[in-house]
Write a protein that holds these residues in place. Structure first.
Motif, mmCIF file in Angstrom:
data_model
loop_
_atom_site.group_PDB
_atom_site.id
_atom_site.type_symbol
_atom_site.label_atom_id
_atom_site.label_comp_id
_atom_site.label_asym_id
_atom_site.label_seq_id
_atom_site.Cartn_x
_atom_site.Cartn_y
_atom_site.Cartn_z
ATOM 1 N N ARG A 29 0.897 -1.123 -0.035
ATOM 2 C CA ARG A 29 -0.067 0.065 0.061
ATOM 3 C C ARG A 29 0.987 1.339 -0.057
ATOM 4 O O ARG A 29 1.854 1.307 0.602
ATOM 5 C CB ARG A 29 -1.002 0.032 1.321
ATOM 6 C CG ARG A 29 -1.963 -1.156 1.329
ATOM 7 C CD ARG A 29 -3.023 -1.205 0.486
ATOM 8 N NE ARG A 29 -3.771 -2.263 0.342
ATOM 9 C CZ ARG A 29 -3.591 -3.314 -0.373
ATOM 10 N NH1 ARG A 29 -2.942 -3.314 -1.346
ATOM 11 N NH2 ARG A 29 -4.538 -4.602 -0.257
ATOM 12 N N ARG A 31 0.213 4.025 1.414
ATOM 13 C CA ARG A 31 0.498 4.563 2.826
ATOM 14 C C ARG A 31 1.510 3.760 3.549
ATOM 15 O O ARG A 31 2.375 4.497 4.192
ATOM 16 C CB ARG A 31 -0.948 4.562 3.930
ATOM 17 C CG ARG A 31 -1.785 5.382 3.161
ATOM 18 C CD ARG A 31 -3.109 5.434 3.829
ATOM 19 N NE ARG A 31 -4.259 6.381 3.784
ATOM 20 C CZ ARG A 31 -4.065 7.603 3.743
ATOM 21 N NH1 ARG A 31 -3.246 8.250 4.538
ATOM 22 N NH2 ARG A 31 -5.242 8.436 3.314
ATOM 23 N N GLU A 32 1.711 2.607 3.496
ATOM 24 C CA GLU A 32 2.927 1.843 4.196
ATOM 25 C C GLU A 32 4.257 2.356 3.706
ATOM 26 O O GLU A 32 5.283 2.513 4.285
ATOM 27 C CB GLU A 32 2.605 0.275 3.922
ATOM 28 C CG GLU A 32 1.488 -0.226 4.419
ATOM 29 C CD GLU A 32 1.077 -1.649 3.836
ATOM 30 O OE1 GLU A 32 0.623 -2.551 4.583
ATOM 31 O OE2 GLU A 32 1.545 -2.081 2.700
ATOM 32 N N CYS A 34 4.835 5.145 2.447
ATOM 33 C CA CYS A 34 5.429 6.537 2.907
ATOM 34 C C CYS A 34 5.643 6.521 4.409
ATOM 35 O O CYS A 34 6.281 7.294 4.830
ATOM 36 C CB CYS A 34 4.098 7.352 2.675
ATOM 37 S SG CYS A 34 3.800 7.879 0.801
ATOM 38 N N ALA A 35 5.025 5.658 5.175
ATOM 39 C CA ALA A 35 5.139 5.462 6.643
ATOM 40 C C ALA A 35 6.475 5.068 6.804
ATOM 41 O O ALA A 35 7.345 5.742 7.621
ATOM 42 C CB ALA A 35 4.208 4.545 7.190
ATOM 43 N N ASN A 40 5.160 12.265 3.622
ATOM 44 C CA ASN A 40 3.770 12.641 3.488
ATOM 45 C C ASN A 40 3.182 11.716 2.090
ATOM 46 O O ASN A 40 3.707 11.449 1.213
ATOM 47 C CB ASN A 40 3.484 13.915 3.135
ATOM 48 C CG ASN A 40 2.020 14.297 3.111
ATOM 49 O OD1 ASN A 40 1.520 13.943 2.082
ATOM 50 N ND2 ASN A 40 1.598 15.014 4.208
ATOM 51 N N VAL A 41 2.008 11.396 2.180
ATOM 52 C CA VAL A 41 1.409 10.134 1.405
ATOM 53 C C VAL A 41 1.113 11.330 -0.017
ATOM 54 O O VAL A 41 1.652 10.405 -1.091
ATOM 55 C CB VAL A 41 -0.139 9.981 1.623
ATOM 56 C CG1 VAL A 41 -0.829 9.363 0.562
ATOM 57 C CG2 VAL A 41 -0.311 9.313 2.939
#
Length: 213
Positions: A29, A31-32, A34-35, A40-41
């Motif tokens: 994903r 978001r994963e 970026c985390a 930032n997404v």
């Protein structure tokens, strides 16, 4: 691009390389990524347009590295006999694939492409596998003294490639857990594959003569 933007871009590529190679394209994903990259997404859209753009960038890195490796593998002094050019090709590829130091994510990612392909595999086939197969085919045809279109050439190329890549991956370490791929051992394997392949090519040529006689 500012220094901060460049750093963010590199962190995204590093995080994506780890996650894509471990989980595959579909299961990873945005978001994963970026985390893990501490970004930032919106950074992926800014730098790569979307998830596919990021993935395609990684595939292109692998493609560029593979093309550079092929150039080295096919680089022999003018006048070198085709048999020795084939030996150099096998040796270079084995040393690259079996020696430590190259980044593991490349192999893992391409391994996933082979079992769960995306459009990235098409890019790799078109830019790497097909052109390299044609160059190896040219070598085999020269050794056989026939056109590259001869129906015997393709299977010989496939046999050579299968022998090389059979040493990569998780199977050989399980079959021979004590085998250490030192430079000397890799050279010995390369010589065996080359000698075995040349012997097979000669046998195929002899078989044709026997059928015609």
């Amino acid at each position: 691009m500012s220094r901060d933007d460049q750093v963010t871009r590199e962190r995204l590529l590093e995080a994506a390389a780890r996650l894509f190679s471990e989980r595959g394209y579909k299961e990873t994903r945005v978001r994963e990524i970026c985390a893990e990259a501490g970004a930032n997404v919106a950074a992926i859209n800014y730098h790569f347009r979307d998830k596919w753009g990021l993935y395609k960038e990684l595939i292109q890195i692998i493609i560029d590295d593979s093309i550079e490796l092929q150039q080295k593998a096919h680089d022999s002094p003018p006048g070198t006999p085709p048999e020795e050019r084939l030996r150099n090709y096998v040796r270079v590829f084995l040393h690259h694939g079996l020696s430590k130091g190259h980044e593991a994510w490349r192999g893992k990612l391409m391994g996933r492409e082979m079992t769960d392909p995306t459009e990235g595999l098409d890019l790799f086939v078109d830019q790497v596998i097909r052109p390299n197969g044609e160059r190896v085919g040219g070598l085999v045809a020269e050794i056989m003294g026939c056109p590259i279109t001869d129906p015997r050439v393709g299977p010989c190329v496939g046999s050579i490639q299968t022998q090389i890549f059979g040493y990569f991956g998780p199977v050989v370490p399980r079959l021979a857990p004590h085998l250490k791929f030192t430079p000397q051992v890799i050279d010995s394997i390369a010589d065996h594959i080359t000698d075995f392949s040349l012997g097979g090519i000669r046998a195929i040529l002899k078989k044709k003569v026997e059928v015609q006689s």
